[in-house]
Scaffold this motif. Structure first.
Motif, PDB file in Angstrom:
ATOM      1  N   MET A 118     -24.800  18.107  47.978  1.00 31.85           N
ATOM      2  CA  MET A 118     -24.441  16.774  47.483  1.00 31.85           C
ATOM      3  C   MET A 118     -23.057  16.827  46.849  1.00 31.85           C
ATOM      4  O   MET A 118     -22.753  17.749  46.102  1.00 31.85           O
ATOM      5  CB  MET A 118     -25.479  16.290  46.464  1.00 31.85           C
ATOM      6  N   PRO A 119     -22.190  15.847  47.119  1.00 26.68           N
ATOM      7  CA  PRO A 119     -20.827  15.875  46.580  1.00 26.68           C
ATOM      8  C   PRO A 119     -20.812  15.745  45.060  1.00 26.68           C
ATOM      9  O   PRO A 119     -21.782  15.274  44.449  1.00 26.68           O
ATOM     10  CB  PRO A 119     -20.169  14.661  47.241  1.00 26.68           C
ATOM     11  N   ASP A 120     -19.682  16.160  44.441  1.00 25.09           N
ATOM     12  CA  ASP A 120     -19.539  16.037  42.994  1.00 25.09           C
ATOM     13  C   ASP A 120     -19.613  14.581  42.555  1.00 25.09           C
ATOM     14  O   ASP A 120     -20.139  14.267  41.486  1.00 25.09           O
ATOM     15  CB  ASP A 120     -18.208  16.646  42.544  1.00 25.09           C
ATOM     16  N   LYS A 121     -19.045  13.681  43.378  1.00 31.04           N
ATOM     17  CA  LYS A 121     -19.100  12.251  43.095  1.00 31.04           C
ATOM     18  C   LYS A 121     -19.877  11.549  44.200  1.00 31.04           C
ATOM     19  O   LYS A 121     -19.751  11.874  45.377  1.00 31.04           O
ATOM     20  CB  LYS A 121     -17.684  11.666  43.006  1.00 31.04           C
ATOM     21  N   ILE A 122     -20.687  10.577  43.785  1.00 27.62           N
ATOM     22  CA  ILE A 122     -21.416   9.761  44.749  1.00 27.62           C
ATOM     23  C   ILE A 122     -20.445   8.712  45.283  1.00 27.62           C
ATOM     24  O   ILE A 122     -19.798   7.991  44.518  1.00 27.62           O
ATOM     25  CB  ILE A 122     -22.640   9.094  44.101  1.00 27.62           C
ATOM     26  N   ARG A 123     -20.354   8.633  46.595  1.00 25.58           N
ATOM     27  CA  ARG A 123     -19.339   7.788  47.238  1.00 25.58           C
ATOM     28  C   ARG A 123     -19.975   6.459  47.668  1.00 25.58           C
ATOM     29  O   ARG A 123     -20.968   6.440  48.383  1.00 25.58           O
ATOM     30  CB  ARG A 123     -18.759   8.536  48.433  1.00 25.58           C
ATOM     31  N   PHE A 124     -19.368   5.372  47.221  1.00 23.97           N
ATOM     32  CA  PHE A 124     -19.900   4.032  47.429  1.00 23.97           C
ATOM     33  C   PHE A 124     -19.082   3.264  48.453  1.00 23.97           C
ATOM     34  O   PHE A 124     -17.875   3.457  48.582  1.00 23.97           O
ATOM     35  CB  PHE A 124     -19.884   3.237  46.112  1.00 23.97           C
ATOM     36  N   ALA A 125     -19.768   2.368  49.144  1.00 22.47           N
ATOM     37  CA  ALA A 125     -19.129   1.354  49.975  1.00 22.47           C
ATOM     38  C   ALA A 125     -19.666  -0.004  49.552  1.00 22.47           C
ATOM     39  O   ALA A 125     -20.810  -0.114  49.095  1.00 22.47           O
ATOM     40  CB  ALA A 125     -19.419   1.593  51.450  1.00 22.47           C
ATOM     41  N   ILE A 126     -18.844  -1.029  49.683  1.00 19.45           N
ATOM     42  CA  ILE A 126     -19.248  -2.392  49.331  1.00 19.45           C
ATOM     43  C   ILE A 126     -19.152  -3.253  50.579  1.00 19.45           C
ATOM     44  O   ILE A 126     -18.126  -3.271  51.256  1.00 19.45           O
ATOM     45  CB  ILE A 126     -18.356  -2.974  48.219  1.00 19.45           C
ATOM     46  N   VAL A 127     -20.228  -3.974  50.871  1.00 17.07           N
ATOM     47  CA  VAL A 127     -20.231  -4.937  51.968  1.00 17.07           C
ATOM     48  C   VAL A 127     -20.264  -6.335  51.363  1.00 17.07           C
ATOM     49  O   VAL A 127     -21.221  -6.690  50.669  1.00 17.07           O
ATOM     50  CB  VAL A 127     -21.423  -4.736  52.907  1.00 17.07           C
ATOM     51  N   GLY A 128     -19.204  -7.098  51.623  1.00 12.67           N
ATOM     52  CA  GLY A 128     -19.055  -8.421  51.023  1.00 12.67           C
ATOM     53  C   GLY A 128     -18.124  -8.348  49.835  1.00 12.67           C
ATOM     54  O   GLY A 128     -18.463  -7.715  48.831  1.00 12.67           O
ATOM     55  N   ALA A 129     -16.962  -8.969  49.929  1.00 12.51           N
ATOM     56  CA  ALA A 129     -15.935  -8.838  48.891  1.00 12.51           C
ATOM     57  C   ALA A 129     -15.791 -10.108  48.054  1.00 12.51           C
ATOM     58  O   ALA A 129     -14.710 -10.427  47.578  1.00 12.51           O
ATOM     59  CB  ALA A 129     -14.591  -8.471  49.526  1.00 12.51           C
ATOM     60  N   GLY A 130     -16.889 -10.815  47.857  1.00 10.13           N
ATOM     61  CA  GLY A 130     -16.863 -12.016  47.034  1.00 10.13           C
ATOM     62  C   GLY A 130     -16.865 -11.711  45.547  1.00 10.13           C
ATOM     63  O   GLY A 130     -16.623 -10.575  45.130  1.00 10.13           O
ATOM     64  N   SER A 131     -17.177 -12.722  44.739  1.00 14.24           N
ATOM     65  CA  SER A 131     -17.025 -12.595  43.295  1.00 14.24           C
ATOM     66  C   SER A 131     -17.934 -11.525  42.698  1.00 14.24           C
ATOM     67  O   SER A 131     -17.525 -10.773  41.810  1.00 14.24           O
ATOM     68  CB  SER A 131     -17.292 -13.943  42.615  1.00 14.24           C
ATOM     69  N   ILE A 132     -19.175 -11.411  43.169  1.00 13.85           N
ATOM     70  CA  ILE A 132     -20.086 -10.439  42.569  1.00 13.85           C
ATOM     71  C   ILE A 132     -19.670  -9.017  42.901  1.00 13.85           C
ATOM     72  O   ILE A 132     -19.967  -8.072  42.147  1.00 13.85           O
ATOM     73  CB  ILE A 132     -21.546 -10.709  43.012  1.00 13.85           C
ATOM     74  N   ALA A 133     -18.970  -8.822  44.014  1.00 19.75           N
ATOM     75  CA  ALA A 133     -18.525  -7.483  44.403  1.00 19.75           C
ATOM     76  C   ALA A 133     -17.552  -6.904  43.386  1.00 19.75           C
ATOM     77  O   ALA A 133     -17.447  -5.675  43.251  1.00 19.75           O
ATOM     78  CB  ALA A 133     -17.883  -7.529  45.782  1.00 19.75           C
ATOM     79  N   LYS A 134     -16.848  -7.758  42.676  1.00 22.91           N
ATOM     80  CA  LYS A 134     -15.897  -7.272  41.668  1.00 22.91           C
ATOM     81  C   LYS A 134     -16.619  -6.497  40.567  1.00 22.91           C
ATOM     82  O   LYS A 134     -16.073  -5.522  40.031  1.00 22.91           O
ATOM     83  CB  LYS A 134     -15.123  -8.456  41.074  1.00 22.91           C
ATOM     84  N   LEU A 135     -17.828  -6.922  40.219  1.00 24.39           N
ATOM     85  CA  LEU A 135     -18.591  -6.212  39.195  1.00 24.39           C
ATOM     86  C   LEU A 135     -19.056  -4.855  39.700  1.00 24.39           C
ATOM     87  O   LEU A 135     -19.082  -3.882  38.950  1.00 24.39           O
ATOM     88  CB  LEU A 135     -19.779  -7.060  38.751  1.00 24.39           C
TER      89      LEU A 135
END
Length: 345
Positions: A1-18
């Motif tokens: 498992m990597p040192d950091k958990i790598r994230f992706a975001i689907v949908g770049a609307g207002s809630i994605a900013k949080l």
């Protein structure tokens, strides 16, 4: 498992900013990719991050090995298709509320994540409200005795401009509902979290003030499996938006709380001051949907990381997250048929 958990975001609307800001703040996380049909929104969300790949189609993004978790921030009616694709690609899923807007699609999400041995968590930041946590502990401690009434008042204001700001808002297909499914789902989740599963509902819903397909006003009478009764009032039609508020009445006490804290903390035969606490969640968005602090989402980003590393269930699992949607769907069925509807949970 990597040192950091790598994230992706689907949908770049207002809630994605949080989601993005929570990932930025977490030392054990990094943002690897963003997918959105709107290239400008994706680029704006990626500002300040290094080496973030951008995709117009989330399905192309799922091929990246450098992704561990997919944050699903699309319109509600598209949650399942993204989550299922992520699960089949071996990615864990952190989904925005509601889990979905269709019962079968929720089942598909849960089943696919189980089948592919990935975590499925859902964001319900109101479960972190200190007042709610104190209320729930008091109930578990038996301070109110047998609960007899559990009420939720979820009266928001959303302007006509709000509904025109996105073609999906206020539609059955993509929003899945209105005052209950979009804004009120947090409160629906909380009242059943406190009072337990609901046995049946009888409800009225309608679009009384907004030109939308779905409801802007709703009332429902509940019967809990415990035998207690309750009500839910939800709206986006009232001006100004009101404090989201909950009332829990028992045979030996009453607890009332809301966005502004604990209103009543009274138990028969004992004098006890209401708990004191500091609330940093900033969850009062009754009139302004942008008025949400990042701390609640940070908790869930951290939680999915811990769930992966410790191989445990997320704080709000898929099975737990679907309860509020199943209840809302039962309310819609009751309003449509004019009959009491029984839940199968």
């Amino acid at each position: 498992m990597p040192d950091k958990i790598r994230f992706a975001i689907v949908g770049a609307g207002s809630i994605a900013k949080l989601h993005a800001e929570s990932i930025r703040r977490h030392r054990g996380a990094e943002l690897a990719a963003i997918a959105d049909k709107n290239a400008d929104k994706a680029r704006q969300l990626a500002e300040g991050f290094a080496d973030v790949r951008l995709f117009a189609d989330y399905r192309d993004m799922m091929c990246m090995e450098e992704i561990d978790v997919v944050c699903v921030c699309t319109p509600s009616g598209l949650h399942a298709e993204v989550a299922v694709a992520a699960a089949r690609a071996g990615k864990h899923v952190l989904c925005e509320k509601p889990l979905e807007v269709d019962a079968q699609r929720m089942t598909d999400m849960i089943d696919e994540c189980r089948k592919h041995n990935v975590k499925l968590g859902c964001v319900f930041q109101r479960r972190l409200m200190p007042a709610m946590l104190h209320a729930r502990q008091a109930m578990l401690d038996g301070k109110i005795g047998r609960p007899v009434l559990g009420n939720a008042y979820l009266k928001y204001y959303r302007s006509p401009e709000y509904y025109r700001s996105g073609g999906w808002r206020g539609t059955w297909r993509l929003d899945g509902g209105g005052a209950l499914m979009n804004q009120g789902v947090h409160g629906v989740d909380l009242i059943q979290f406190l009072m337990g599963d609901v046995e049946s509902v009888f409800a009225y819903t309608g679009a009384l003030a907004r030109d939308i397909e779905v409801e802007d006003t709703a009332v429902a009478a509940l019967k809990y499996k415990s035998g207690a009764f309750g009500t839910i009032q939800a709206a986006t039609s009232v001006y100004p938006g009101q404090e989201t508020r909950f009332e829990i009445h028992g045979e030996r006490g009453t607890i009332e709380f809301g966005d502004e804290g604990i209103r009543q903390w009274t138990f028969h035969g004992r004098e006890e001051p209401a708990p004191e606490y500091e609330d940093t969640l900033g969850l009062s968005s009754s009139s302004n949907p942008q008025n949400i602090a990042v701390e609640g989402h940070y908790f869930y980003v951290n939680d999915i990381i811990r769930a992966i590393r410790d191989d445990r269930e997320p704080y709000v699992s898929g099975e737990e997250a679907r309860k509020s949607v199943d209840l809302i769907l039962a309310i819609y069925e009751s309003a449509r048929t004019g009959r009491e509807v029984f839940l199968n949970n």
